[in-house]
Design an enzyme around this catalytic site. Structure first.
Site, PDB file in Angstrom:
ATOM      1  N   GLY A 162      29.331   6.145  32.155  1.00 20.17           N
ATOM      2  CA  GLY A 162      30.301   6.341  31.170  1.00 20.17           C
ATOM      3  C   GLY A 162      31.161   7.490  31.127  1.00 20.17           C
ATOM      4  O   GLY A 162      31.558   7.838  32.353  1.00 20.17           O
ATOM      5  N   SER A 163      31.549   8.308  30.101  1.00 19.69           N
ATOM      6  CA  SER A 163      32.585   9.245  30.197  1.00 19.69           C
ATOM      7  C   SER A 163      32.139  10.313  30.915  1.00 19.69           C
ATOM      8  O   SER A 163      33.490  11.151  31.351  1.00 19.69           O
ATOM      9  CB  SER A 163      32.845   9.776  28.636  1.00 19.69           C
ATOM     10  OG  SER A 163      33.442   8.637  27.794  1.00 19.69           O
TER      11      SER A 163
END
Length: 584
Positions: free
Chosen positions: A318-319
């Site tokens: 993810g981020s």
């Protein structure tokens, strides 16, 4: 006259054939005897010369009994000398069939004292072998009690069993040993050759019947203890990190929580937790209440219990992976902090409408603000600017596709798209950390190179090896780091990630008086739409010259699941504890 002459000649001729036959018979017998003598000499020569060593060994085996002595395994210590893995004296109980005088007495005494079934002991006692082991790893007081019984044919030898003073602490890192004292998982197996030592033996002499000779002294070859392994791990940090992980797991009713604390300058790991852990002194006991339908299922559950997710499990980051996109884009010169982007809450790539986590959008924002806001549309556009081929070349440059080389077994490799099959949609999802998988250790190691000035490190636990008596010590060397990022870009990465904590989505990790950098992440697990997430946060301090970097992940938290909300505060708690402890 003629008749007399014939009789006389016949008388002279009769003995000749008889004498000839006697000579031939004697000759044959002599030939047989000579042949037999030659064969006997050849055989004796073969036995005495060619096969002398073989029969010497057989005679030696017939008249000797050898019992092996285990070497004391070397200790494992933390960086300050606190013992994390030690040894306890235990006993091995065995029998020598030829020396047993009263088999019933032996069976009765051993089965009762060792808490074993009499039929199981009897099978071993009746087995005709040079030495039959009844039970290993017997507590010393039990072994002493059996020794005092003075049972003929029963031997009690002392050896060592691994003991872990802190139970489950760092269980998936330290690992444990089996009945033979060999490492099975973790550092115990990685450094088995260093730790195991050299076994010894006890040699006794017997007569042809296998009875020990009373007037001969036993010969002992004393075992040589293994070396001491000093780790980079700090017991205090490991204990506190484990405590915080347990708190978070209970608060969020998560499957598991993992955390690594490392020095980003040299790869020294101060702590690695993966809760729930297991009791190293009882590693084959499953959690209470666990049911198994088969031995195969039981083994699968044990393997899962022993598995170190930080090293062996991959996930969609993810981020937190946006740090990689940012580093590549800044290095390639395709973006600057002041470049502006527009986020209406989504971005369309080919036929896909890819949402931002903020459905209403962030509106107009700079690249720096995009990092602070963790805005998907901004990173999609940056990824498209890089292009698949160039972006993939940075994966190779940053060593993202390689194992880190950590001194733990079972490290998993990054699972990435075939570069020839990365289209615009795949490129877009990769840019914000989806559609591929890597380990938390791989991501942490890569981000370390982004903030330490641009050089790679080898994450590791082994720091030094010392002889058992401490007379010699050797530091463990690791490969020199490779320069993978420009120092100026590394400084920019520290600056922008510090702003994420000071002004952006990582603000719950902010500590007054300290400069903290970091990045949050919340990634949905496959298959999509199940409502299951992995929440994470990676942070480092001090931001201007990082000495500590931390990554924490939570698997399937219940309720609120955003990494910036539930994980960043826990990393902050760790920083608040360990930064003063490390005099930073």
């Amino acid at each position: 006259m003629v008749t007399q002459v014939l009789k006389k000649e016949a008388g002279n001729m009769l003995p000749r054939p008889v004498r000839t036959m006697h000579r031939r018979g004697i000759l044959r017998i002599a030939l047989v005897l000579v042949t037999a003598l030659i064969l006997l000499c050849v055989r004796l020569g073969d036995l005495m010369l060619a096969k002398s060593e073989h029969y010497k060994e057989l005679a030696y085996d017939l008249h000797t009994r050898e019992r092996q002595l285990k070497a004391m395994r070397g200790e494992i210590q933390d960086r300050n000398g606190k013992v994390l893995a030690a040894n306890r004296t235990v006993c091995t109980i065995s029998v020598i069939h030829s020396q047993i005088k009263d088999a019933d007495e032996v069976v009765s005494a051993l089965s009762e004292t060792l808490k074993m079934q009499p039929k199981d002991v009897q099978k071993k006692v009746e087995k005709i072998t040079a030495r039959e082991i009844i039970k290993t790893n017997v507590e010393k007081k039990v072994g002493d009690a059996i020794r005092e019984m003075d049972l003929a044919g029963v031997k009690v030898d002392e050896d060592y069993k691994r003991y872990y003073p802190f139970g489950s602490l760092a269980s998936k890192v330290l690992g444990f040993t089996g009945a033979d004292n060999q490492g099975i998982i973790g550092l115990e197996v990685s450094y088995d050759e260093v730790l195991k030592g050299i076994g010894g033996s006890i040699l006794t002499y017997t007569d042809a019947a296998g009875i020990e000779l009373k007037n001969t002294a036993e010969q002992r070859v004393e075992p040589i203890a293994g070396n001491t392994l000093r780790l980079t791990m700090d017991w205090n940090i490991q204990s506190f990190v484990t405590q915080v992980c347990l708190e978070l797991m209970e608060e969020k009713q998560a499957n598991e929580v993992s955390c690594i604390v490392m020095n980003p300058q040299n790869g020294e790991i101060y702590a690695m937790a993966n809760v729930p852990e297991f009791d190293l002194n009882r590693p084959f006991e499953l959690p209470e209440g666990t049911t198994c339908e088969s031995e195969e299922m039981r083994q699968d559950l044990l393997n899962k219990m022993w598995r170190n997710a930080n090293v062996s499990d991959t996930y969609e980051p993810g981020s937190t992976f946006k740090t990689v996109t940012a580093a590549a884009a800044l290095e390639a010169g395709v973006v600057t902090f002041n470049d502006t982007f527009s986020c209406p809450g989504f971005y369309i790539v080919e036929d896909r409408r890819i949402r931002c986590h903020k459905v209403s959008g962030h509106g107009s924002e700079t690249f720096l603000q995009g990092i602070q806001n963790s805005c998907n549309p901004v990173f999609i556009q940056v990824g498209l600017r890089l292009g698949a081929e160039r972006f993939y070349s940075y994966f190779e440059q940053f060593e993202l596709l390689e194992k880190t080389g950590i001194d733990l077994p079972g490290e998993a490799r990054t699972i990435m798209h075939d570069p020839k099959k990365i289209g615009e949609v795949e490129l877009a999802t990769i840019s914000f950390g989806q559609s591929f998988q890597l380990t938390t250790l791989r991501l942490l190691t890569t981000i370390s190179s982004f903030v330490n000035g641009g050089h790679t490190v080898v994450p590791h636990f082994g720091m030094a090896i010392s002889s058992f008596d401490g007379t010699s010590t050797q530091k463990i060397a690791y490969p020199q780091g490779t320069h993978v990022l420009d120092e100026a870009v590394s400084a920019q990465m520290r600056e922008c990630l510090e702003s994420v904590v000071a002004e952006g989505g990582g603000n719950k990790a902010y500590i007054e008086g300290y400069r903290i950098g970091g990045k949050t992440a919340t990634s949905e697990k496959l298959p999509r739409g199940t409502g299951k997430y992995i929440s994470s946060f990676v942070g480092f301090a001090p931001a201007d010259e990082p000495q500590v970097i931390i990554i924490m992940t939570v698997d399937e938290p219940q309720g609120i699941y955003y990494g910036g909300t539930i994980v960043a505060p826990k990393v902050k708690k760790i920083f608040e504890n360990i930064l003063p402890y490390l005099n930073l």
